[in-house]
Design a protein around this motif. Structure first.
Motif: not given
Length: 330
Positions: A304-329
């Motif tokens: 599936g899609t890997s999300i690298a927690y702590g990376s430049d793109e997903f440095k914190t959970w806030d960036e992950i929240i934004t990513f999934f919020d855009r996906l809308g489920g």
């Protein structure tokens, strides 16, 4: 009642379905819990009525109500949980069920006042030894209709600091889905949101045969070096469980059973009910089949899609929240 900030998370929960609520002792169908359930699930119909004081009359009334209303789900609290267990044939959730009413009522002997208004206008009740005996006789009928099918239809939620009722072990002797939540006896807003709603969602998904996208969250992203929850983790977790099927993944060291126990205890403490039966111990992450994996050390073979927690793109959970919020489920 104040508007709950979490209500918008559950607008479609049990949409178009009917929920029957069975109140506790000295309460009524006008309890605050009924109002709360209606607020949390605005697309569902929540029905409740005053339960007669005498147990035989109460069971007859509740069985008639089930036949008339044909609810998709019955939720019972305390005394109502005791009655709800015996309403076989429907999906049910029992919150701090009082299966030992005789013991629970004994300290209440004498005049008691109803906590909520009742349709008959009665405001007081005399708890006598005779009435207590009636409840004791009724509880003897609990668990009389348990079958393999019924075991999969009933969930028990038990407050880990309940000062009134202690029937976890009694329930678990008959039903597998016994879950502890952080709370006391009453079904307050916080408990309803964080403990009751996830179970309702599981039941709703099962009834609809709904398959949500799967998200794996590796245990290493949930806590910091001091074993405390990482910043914004809870916010992200609450958002994800409302839209996805979420599992926690942790390594399974062969000779370190204490580590396995620690993970389970950590998840129970910090994630609680939503993590029940949703923790996977796995040393080969590439074998996991799902849609997304949030991991500080992603497996390149994950399909599936890997999300690298702590990376430049997903440095914190806030960036992950934004990513999934855009996906809308999705």
């Amino acid at each position: 009642m104040e508007t709950n900030p979490y209500i918008l998370q559950f607008p479609d929960l049990m949409s178009g379905k009917k929920i029957m609520y069975v109140h506790g002792f000295l309460s009524s169908g006008q309890s605050g819990t009924v109002k709360l359930l209606r607020e949390l699930m605005p697309q569902a119909t929540v029905v409740a009525d005053d339960i007669p004081v005498h147990p035989e009359e109460a069971m007859a009334m509740l069985r008639d109500m089930v036949e008339r209303e044909q609810p998709d789900l019955i939720i019972g609290s305390s005394m109502g949980g005791m009655y709800t267990e015996m309403l076989y044939g429907t999906d049910r959730i029992l919150v701090n069920p009082a299966f030992e009413m005789q013991k629970t009522m004994t300290p209440m002997t004498g005049k008691q006042t109803f906590q909520n208004p009742r349709k008959d206008g009665v405001q007081e009740l005399m708890v006598t030894k005779g009435l207590i005996k009636e409840y004791g006789e009724m509880t003897q009928h609990c668990f009389s209709g348990v079958t393999t099918e019924e075991q999969q239809r009933v969930w028990g939620l038990f407050g880990d600091h309940d000062p009134v009722v202690h029937t976890f072990d009694l329930f678990h002797a008959h039903y597998p889905h016994a879950v502890s939540f952080h709370g006391e006896h009453r079904l307050i807003d916080k408990v309803a949101i964080h403990s009751l709603v996830p179970v309702i969602r599981w039941i709703d998904d099962k009834q609809e045969d709904r398959q949500r996208p799967i998200v794996y969250i590796h245990y290493n992203t949930l806590h910091d070096g001091y074993d405390h929850p990482t910043a914004s983790m809870h916010k992200a977790y609450e958002m994800l469980i409302a839209r996805y099927q979420v599992y926690i993944v942790a390594p399974a060291p062969t000779n370190d059973h204490a580590a396995l126990t620690h993970v389970q205890e950590w998840c129970e403490e910090y994630l609680n009910v939503p993590a029940y039966d949703h923790v996977i111990f796995c040393n080969q992450k590439s074998l996991l089949y799902g849609d997304y994996a949030i991991d500080s050390e992603p497996d390149e073979n994950f399909m599936g899609t890997s999300i690298a927690y702590g990376s430049d793109e997903f440095k914190t959970w806030d960036e992950i929240i934004t990513f999934f919020d855009r996906l809308g489920g999705q």
